[in-house]
Design a protein around this motif. Structure first.
Motif, mmCIF file in Angstrom:
data_model
loop_
_atom_site.group_PDB
_atom_site.id
_atom_site.type_symbol
_atom_site.label_atom_id
_atom_site.label_comp_id
_atom_site.label_asym_id
_atom_site.label_seq_id
_atom_site.Cartn_x
_atom_site.Cartn_y
_atom_site.Cartn_z
ATOM 1 N N SER A 223 36.380 35.662 54.587
ATOM 2 C CA SER A 223 36.664 34.557 53.664
ATOM 3 C C SER A 223 35.750 34.601 52.450
ATOM 4 N N ALA A 224 34.500 35.032 52.657
ATOM 5 C CA ALA A 224 33.568 35.154 51.527
ATOM 6 C C ALA A 224 34.033 36.223 50.550
ATOM 7 N N VAL A 225 34.608 37.317 51.061
ATOM 8 C CA VAL A 225 35.151 38.358 50.189
ATOM 9 C C VAL A 225 36.301 37.784 49.366
ATOM 10 N N ILE A 226 37.193 37.040 50.029
ATOM 11 C CA ILE A 226 38.334 36.425 49.337
ATOM 12 C C ILE A 226 37.838 35.428 48.285
ATOM 13 N N ALA A 227 36.823 34.633 48.637
ATOM 14 C CA ALA A 227 36.271 33.659 47.685
ATOM 15 C C ALA A 227 35.686 34.378 46.463
ATOM 16 N N ALA A 228 35.024 35.510 46.682
ATOM 17 C CA ALA A 228 34.457 36.277 45.565
ATOM 18 C C ALA A 228 35.568 36.789 44.653
ATOM 19 N N ILE A 229 36.662 37.240 45.250
ATOM 20 C CA ILE A 229 37.799 37.717 44.454
ATOM 21 C C ILE A 229 38.390 36.565 43.651
ATOM 22 N N ARG A 230 38.563 35.419 44.301
ATOM 23 C CA ARG A 230 39.127 34.259 43.593
ATOM 24 C C ARG A 230 38.221 33.823 42.447
ATOM 25 N N ASP A 231 36.899 33.894 42.639
ATOM 26 C CA ASP A 231 35.963 33.549 41.569
ATOM 27 C C ASP A 231 36.115 34.499 40.384
ATOM 28 N N LEU A 232 36.276 35.790 40.673
ATOM 29 C CA LEU A 232 36.461 36.779 39.600
ATOM 30 C C LEU A 232 37.758 36.523 38.840
ATOM 31 N N VAL A 233 38.803 36.179 39.568
ATOM 32 C CA VAL A 233 40.094 35.886 38.928
ATOM 33 C C VAL A 233 39.970 34.629 38.073
ATOM 34 N N ALA A 234 39.333 33.587 38.630
ATOM 35 C CA ALA A 234 39.173 32.328 37.887
ATOM 36 C C ALA A 234 38.344 32.524 36.626
ATOM 37 N N ALA A 235 37.356 33.430 36.678
ATOM 38 C CA ALA A 235 36.508 33.702 35.509
ATOM 39 C C ALA A 235 37.186 34.630 34.502
ATOM 40 N N GLY A 236 38.352 35.163 34.869
ATOM 41 C CA GLY A 236 39.068 36.076 33.977
ATOM 42 C C GLY A 236 38.533 37.497 33.998
ATOM 43 N N ASP A 237 37.710 37.818 35.007
ATOM 44 C CA ASP A 237 37.135 39.161 35.098
ATOM 45 C C ASP A 237 38.051 40.161 35.788
ATOM 46 N N MET A 238 39.092 39.661 36.448
ATOM 47 C CA MET A 238 40.084 40.548 37.052
ATOM 48 C C MET A 238 41.380 39.780 37.250
ATOM 49 N N VAL A 239 42.457 40.509 37.441
ATOM 50 C CA VAL A 239 43.778 39.903 37.622
ATOM 51 C C VAL A 239 44.357 40.425 38.926
ATOM 52 N N MET A 240 44.906 39.504 39.726
ATOM 53 C CA MET A 240 45.566 39.932 40.955
ATOM 54 C C MET A 240 47.031 40.234 40.666
ATOM 55 N N ARG A 241 47.532 41.321 41.241
ATOM 56 C CA ARG A 241 48.966 41.594 41.154
ATOM 57 C C ARG A 241 49.696 40.564 41.997
ATOM 58 N N GLN A 242 50.901 40.199 41.545
ATOM 59 C CA GLN A 242 51.714 39.270 42.329
ATOM 60 C C GLN A 242 52.250 39.965 43.558
ATOM 61 N N ARG A 243 52.387 39.220 44.636
ATOM 62 C CA ARG A 243 52.949 39.782 45.858
ATOM 63 C C ARG A 243 54.364 40.267 45.590
ATOM 64 N N GLY A 244 54.666 41.487 45.970
ATOM 65 C CA GLY A 244 56.005 42.034 45.757
ATOM 66 C C GLY A 244 56.232 42.586 44.368
ATOM 67 N N ALA A 245 55.208 42.629 43.511
ATOM 68 C CA ALA A 245 55.395 43.090 42.131
ATOM 69 C C ALA A 245 55.812 44.553 42.076
ATOM 70 N N ASP A 246 55.327 45.355 43.016
ATOM 71 C CA ASP A 246 55.656 46.777 43.001
ATOM 72 C C ASP A 246 57.101 47.057 43.363
ATOM 73 N N ASP A 247 57.693 46.172 44.177
ATOM 74 C CA ASP A 247 59.060 46.449 44.594
ATOM 75 C C ASP A 247 60.063 45.574 43.906
ATOM 76 N N GLY A 248 59.629 44.914 42.810
ATOM 77 C CA GLY A 248 60.572 44.182 41.979
ATOM 78 C C GLY A 248 60.955 42.812 42.483
ATOM 79 N N GLU A 249 60.200 42.252 43.469
ATOM 80 C CA GLU A 249 60.534 40.931 43.975
ATOM 81 C C GLU A 249 60.158 39.849 42.984
ATOM 82 N N ASP A 250 59.050 40.036 42.200
ATOM 83 C CA ASP A 250 58.608 39.017 41.234
ATOM 84 C C ASP A 250 58.943 39.435 39.825
#
Length: 196
Positions: free
Chosen positions: A169-196
């Motif tokens: 959970s701490a790893v996930i929280a660190a990722i969410r903090d990076l995303v919230a700070a604009g330091d990284m972007v998460m791909r949307q679930r299913g983006a590779d197979d055209g679902e989103d």
């Protein structure tokens, strides 16, 4: 505004404006009042996020057993909502699908090494998608750091489930903090197979 509308709509509005020469100030006031009343008729929302985002955020911080149980219950009650919640959830196992490999060092840089070792050890013990996520992290950081972490994981042995879940959970929280700070972007679930 006209430049953003399709040509047919823009022409209709431009023509309608040509018919407004005799409109009185009172008529304009009444139209504005009517529009304002319609806007006021929309109730305020108590929550800024959609329901699936709120449930997903709660389940992100829950143990995997609780998360699976809640999702199973949701699927029986409302399969469509359950699928929306699944899309909103971001768990340790989702890391390979949603994180760019080049962003992995940013995640490890912001974590206490002992926490990272616990998370990797527990994820590998769980096997399946969690173990793949641990391997993804190790494969996308510097070779020297990955080798050091692999040694520590091997020496750590068995991790208590609660400590392992907390570390993941701490790893996930660190990722969410990076995303919230604009330091990284998460791909949307299913983006590779055209679902989103």
């Amino acid at each position: 505004l006209l430049s953003r509308l399709p040509g047919t709509e823009a022409r209709r509005i431009a023509y309608a404006m040509s018919l407004t020469g005799a409109v009185t100030p009172d008529a304009v006031y009444r139209i504005g009042l009517s529009l304002a009343m319609q806007l006021d008729a929309v109730p305020d929302r108590a929550f800024s996020d959609d329901p699936e985002q709120r449930v997903g955020a709660i389940l992100n911080m829950s143990s995997s057993a609780t998360r699976d149980e809640v999702l199973t219950g949701l699927e029986e009650t409302d399969a469509r909502f359950a699928e929306s919640v699944r899309r909103a959830i971001f768990t340790f196992a989702d890391i390979p699908a949603r994180i760019e490999p080049r962003d992995t060092p940013k995640i490890t840089r912001g974590l206490d090494q002992a926490t990272l070792v616990l998370a990797l050890t527990h994820a590998r013990a769980l096997g399946g998608a969690s173990a793949e996520a641990a391997d993804f992290i190790l494969d996308n950081i510097s070779q020297r750091m990955a080798d050091g972490l692999r040694e520590e994981v091997a020496e750590t042995g068995k991790v208590k489930a609660k400590a392992g879940e907390d570390a993941m959970s701490a790893v996930i929280a660190a990722i969410r903090d990076l995303v919230a700070a604009g330091d990284m972007v998460m791909r949307q679930r299913g983006a590779d197979d055209g679902e989103d």
